[in-house]
Design a protein around this motif. Structure first.
Motif, mmCIF file in Angstrom:
data_model
loop_
_atom_site.group_PDB
_atom_site.id
_atom_site.type_symbol
_atom_site.label_atom_id
_atom_site.label_comp_id
_atom_site.label_asym_id
_atom_site.label_seq_id
_atom_site.Cartn_x
_atom_site.Cartn_y
_atom_site.Cartn_z
ATOM 1 N N GLN A 46 124.082 96.370 28.267
ATOM 2 C CA GLN A 46 122.751 97.457 27.572
ATOM 3 C C GLN A 46 122.917 98.289 29.158
ATOM 4 O OE1 GLN A 46 121.031 98.779 24.800
ATOM 5 N NE2 GLN A 46 122.326 97.319 23.957
ATOM 6 N N PRO A 47 122.728 99.125 28.993
ATOM 7 C CA PRO A 47 123.123 99.960 30.560
ATOM 8 C C PRO A 47 121.463 99.523 31.059
ATOM 9 C CG PRO A 47 122.406 101.647 29.241
ATOM 10 C CD PRO A 47 123.223 100.189 28.399
ATOM 11 N N LEU A 48 121.833 99.935 32.608
ATOM 12 C CA LEU A 48 120.425 99.500 33.510
ATOM 13 C C LEU A 48 119.389 100.403 32.814
ATOM 14 C CD1 LEU A 48 121.981 99.086 36.935
ATOM 15 C CD2 LEU A 48 120.905 97.279 35.421
ATOM 16 N N ALA A 49 117.801 99.645 32.744
ATOM 17 C CA ALA A 49 116.628 100.610 32.560
ATOM 18 C C ALA A 49 116.840 102.351 33.620
ATOM 19 C CB ALA A 49 115.115 99.570 32.618
ATOM 20 N N PRO A 50 116.281 103.648 32.589
ATOM 21 C CA PRO A 50 116.430 104.497 33.895
ATOM 22 C C PRO A 50 115.571 103.855 35.297
ATOM 23 C CG PRO A 50 115.849 105.062 31.069
ATOM 24 C CD PRO A 50 115.902 103.083 31.472
ATOM 25 N N ALA A 51 113.868 103.039 35.127
ATOM 26 C CA ALA A 51 113.918 102.493 36.197
ATOM 27 C C ALA A 51 114.750 101.842 37.109
ATOM 28 C CB ALA A 51 111.818 102.282 36.118
ATOM 29 N N VAL A 52 115.392 101.876 36.482
ATOM 30 C CA VAL A 52 116.341 100.850 38.279
ATOM 31 C C VAL A 52 116.570 101.809 38.189
ATOM 32 C CG1 VAL A 52 118.221 99.058 38.083
ATOM 33 C CG2 VAL A 52 116.010 98.650 36.654
ATOM 34 N N ILE A 53 117.645 102.758 37.314
ATOM 35 C CA ILE A 53 119.107 103.431 37.908
ATOM 36 C C ILE A 53 117.668 104.621 38.496
ATOM 37 C CG2 ILE A 53 120.043 105.451 37.212
ATOM 38 C CD1 ILE A 53 121.580 102.847 36.827
ATOM 39 N N SER A 54 116.306 105.212 38.863
ATOM 40 C CA SER A 54 115.862 106.207 39.958
ATOM 41 C C SER A 54 115.950 105.658 40.700
ATOM 42 C CB SER A 54 114.979 106.457 38.899
ATOM 43 O OG SER A 54 113.857 107.248 39.228
ATOM 44 N N ALA A 55 115.367 103.963 40.859
ATOM 45 C CA ALA A 55 115.088 103.296 42.018
ATOM 46 C C ALA A 55 116.258 103.555 43.208
ATOM 47 C CB ALA A 55 114.188 101.953 41.907
ATOM 48 N N LEU A 56 117.285 102.764 42.497
ATOM 49 C CA LEU A 56 118.764 102.958 42.939
ATOM 50 C C LEU A 56 118.966 104.384 43.890
ATOM 51 C CD1 LEU A 56 121.261 101.017 40.436
ATOM 52 C CD2 LEU A 56 120.092 100.013 43.027
ATOM 53 N N GLN A 57 118.618 105.032 42.790
ATOM 54 C CA GLN A 57 119.190 106.444 43.411
ATOM 55 C C GLN A 57 118.250 106.755 44.613
ATOM 56 O OE1 GLN A 57 118.757 108.652 39.644
ATOM 57 N NE2 GLN A 57 120.681 108.351 39.039
ATOM 58 N N ALA A 84 105.858 91.885 45.080
ATOM 59 C CA ALA A 84 106.091 92.190 43.706
ATOM 60 C C ALA A 84 106.383 90.963 43.412
ATOM 61 C CB ALA A 84 107.089 93.142 42.696
ATOM 62 N N ALA A 85 107.217 90.268 43.383
ATOM 63 C CA ALA A 85 107.576 88.620 42.107
ATOM 64 C C ALA A 85 106.614 87.818 42.235
ATOM 65 C CB ALA A 85 108.654 88.034 42.824
ATOM 66 N N ALA A 86 105.583 87.214 43.260
ATOM 67 C CA ALA A 86 104.114 86.950 43.625
ATOM 68 C C ALA A 86 103.606 86.727 42.348
ATOM 69 C CB ALA A 86 104.004 86.161 44.962
ATOM 70 N N GLU A 87 102.949 88.919 42.440
ATOM 71 C CA GLU A 87 101.732 88.904 41.694
ATOM 72 C C GLU A 87 102.251 88.898 40.095
ATOM 73 O OE1 GLU A 87 99.322 89.663 42.253
ATOM 74 O OE2 GLU A 87 98.985 91.317 40.469
ATOM 75 N N ASN A 88 103.604 89.493 39.448
ATOM 76 C CA ASN A 88 103.702 89.722 38.160
ATOM 77 C C ASN A 88 104.971 88.533 37.902
ATOM 78 O OD1 ASN A 88 103.606 92.629 38.005
ATOM 79 N ND2 ASN A 88 104.253 92.333 39.624
ATOM 80 N N ASP A 89 105.382 87.169 38.419
ATOM 81 C CA ASP A 89 105.310 86.195 37.735
ATOM 82 C C ASP A 89 105.433 85.220 38.147
ATOM 83 O OD1 ASP A 89 108.562 87.510 36.712
ATOM 84 O OD2 ASP A 89 109.046 86.784 38.890
ATOM 85 N N TYR A 292 120.029 96.053 50.320
ATOM 86 C CA TYR A 292 118.262 96.894 50.640
ATOM 87 C C TYR A 292 118.423 97.974 48.997
ATOM 88 C CZ TYR A 292 115.027 101.103 50.809
ATOM 89 O OH TYR A 292 114.135 101.581 50.866
ATOM 90 N N ILE A 293 119.321 98.414 48.292
ATOM 91 C CA ILE A 293 119.610 99.360 47.576
ATOM 92 C C ILE A 293 118.994 98.756 45.906
ATOM 93 C CG2 ILE A 293 120.700 101.188 48.028
ATOM 94 C CD1 ILE A 293 123.434 100.712 46.596
ATOM 95 N N GLY A 298 115.146 96.204 41.689
ATOM 96 C CA GLY A 298 114.631 94.889 41.311
ATOM 97 C C GLY A 298 112.859 94.987 41.030
ATOM 98 N N GLU A 299 112.594 95.170 42.663
ATOM 99 C CA GLU A 299 111.066 96.387 42.813
ATOM 100 C C GLU A 299 110.722 96.954 41.561
ATOM 101 O OE1 GLU A 299 110.120 98.580 46.364
ATOM 102 O OE2 GLU A 299 108.211 97.989 46.122
ATOM 103 N N ALA A 300 111.529 97.981 40.864
ATOM 104 C CA ALA A 300 111.525 98.829 39.669
ATOM 105 C C ALA A 300 111.078 97.732 38.664
ATOM 106 C CB ALA A 300 112.333 99.912 39.808
#
Ligand code: MLT
Length: 409
Positions: A46-57, A84-89, A292-293, A298-300
């Protein structure tokens, strides 16, 4: 005169998935008309999620401007991602892991392979059988496993923990105490999961004996049963005996983007030495960080939108898993996994070996899977299919398997 690392000569000629890839390429070259469906390596489609694509852009734009350009990443990874990982995961699951205990990397495979470097070569390792080959192969390279015994298909100094139908594919605590214990749940390749009570037994065992558990939680996002732990740190005492690997590959479709992290708690000591400081030293010396990108992408994954879109992808793959398991059962196959994991583990029909079934499936149905014996001797007569195909290919693969000449009966 230069000398090679002779430990490499103890390894199988090629990595399991490279061998499969070669066989499939050869078959494809000889049968150009065949429309091969790949359900072998666990690679997402499956393609990357729109939120991920937008963060990459956005991150790419930043890299193109002098005032927002970034060079080398911080050693442990960018703080925004570790927080973000410490909080969510972790914090949201009631686990106490601080951002400074999280080391960002370009994926769990590298970390699983590299982490053994911070342990002496005289440590004994225990692995499940069957097992993801990286754990064993990386220890073979380091000279920790002894010679390969062709008659048993095992390395002499490795403690193998049989995972078979009789124990629900969950290993028993070993009599002989290992120094390092690799566990992976939800499991690759069997798709089995471990309850919190059983995992707690492993944590207690490790603390009692001074062993370290290397816990691969790459597939935790596929857990839907609330009683199944997502992290080993949900168990009491895990901070003093366990390291955990996480991956964005299967959680958010990053197999081609590459991102993961490893958690090394600060209170995990071996011979009085903090493993956190050794891994930090190794990381700082041999690694310059995920781009970085990609870390912004990953943050997204942890944003509200990213979570919703990621869950939809996982639901899609798990629907595939349901289709595969249901169709195979209807065709008479003995099937497990595929409920809290994206892997379906089936018994090969009759007395067929795993590789015989691989060839048979490729030739008769043009479907690729992974032979269970490639994961260890206890995987013989088993076969793994992944739920990571497209819906269309998954349905077609099942139709082809159902109509093959010889069924499972
Ligand atoms: C698998 O198919 O077992 C995995 O995709 C391999 C990996 O994650 O490296």
């Amino acid at each position: 005169m230069a000398k090679v690392n002779r430990n490499y000569l103890k390894l199988p000629d090629s990595y399991l998935f490279s061998r499969i890839g070669k066989k499939v390429r050869e078959y494809g070259a000889a049968h150009p008309e065949a429309r091969i469906i790949r359900l072998g390596i666990g690679d997402v489609t499956q393609p990357l999620a729109p939120a991920v694509i937008s963060a990459l852009q956005d991150a790419v734009e930043e890299m193109g401007k002098g005032e927002t350009f970034r060079g080398y990443a911080p050693d442990l990874g960018y703080e925004f991602l570790r927080v973000a990982a410490a909080e969510n995961d972790y914090r949201m699951r009631g686990c106490s892991i601080s951002p400074d205990e999280i080391f960002i990397s370009d994926g769990a495979k590298c970390d699983c392979g590299n982490l053994q470097e911070i342990f002496g070569t005289d440590n004994t390792i225990a692995v499940c059988d069957p097992v993801y080959p990286v754990y064993v192969d990386s220890n073979v390279m380091a000279g920790r496993t002894g010679e390969y015994d062709r008659s048993t298909g095992r390395f002499r100094n490795v403690i193998y923990l049989p995972c078979r139908a009789e124990n629900g594919f969950v290993p028993e605590l070993p009599g002989e105490v290992p120094d390092l214990i690799y566990l992976c749940f939800p499991n690759n390749p069997t798709g089995a999961v471990i309850t919190k009570e059983r995992l707690q037994q492993w944590v207690d065992y490790a603390n009692e004996h001074g062993s370290v558990i290397l816990y691969d939680a790459a597939y935790e996002a596929y857990i839907s049963d609330e009683k199944i732990p997502h992290s080993i740190y949900e168990c009491e005492g895990a901070r003093t005996c366990a390291i955990e690997f996480r991956s964005f590959s299967k959680t958010a479709g990053f197999t081609g983007l590459r991102l993961g992290f490893t958690v090394v708690p600060e209170d995990l000591l071996v011979e009085g030495v903090a493993l956190h400081s050794l891994w930090a030293r190794r990381h700082g010396t041999k690694y310059n960080g995920a781009p970085y990108i990609v870390q912004r992408a990953g943050e997204a994954v942890y944003s509200e939108e990213g979570k919703r879109q990621g869950q939809a992808q996982i639901a899609y793959y798990m629907e595939n898993a349901g289709i595969i398991a249901g169709e195979l059962k209807a065709a008479g196959y003995e099937v497990s996994g595929g409920i809290n994991a994206p892997y379906i583990w089936l018994r090969t029909p009759g007395s067929m070996t795993s590789w015989e079934f691989f060839d048979y499936l490729l030739e008769e149905a043009n479907v690729v899977g992974t032979p269970g014996s490639g994961f260890g001797p206890n995987g013989e007569h088993y076969f793994r299919l992944t739920a990571f195909g497209s819906r269309e290919n998954t349905i077609e693969a099942m139709e082809r398997i159902r109509t093959m000449q010889t069924g499972a009966q």
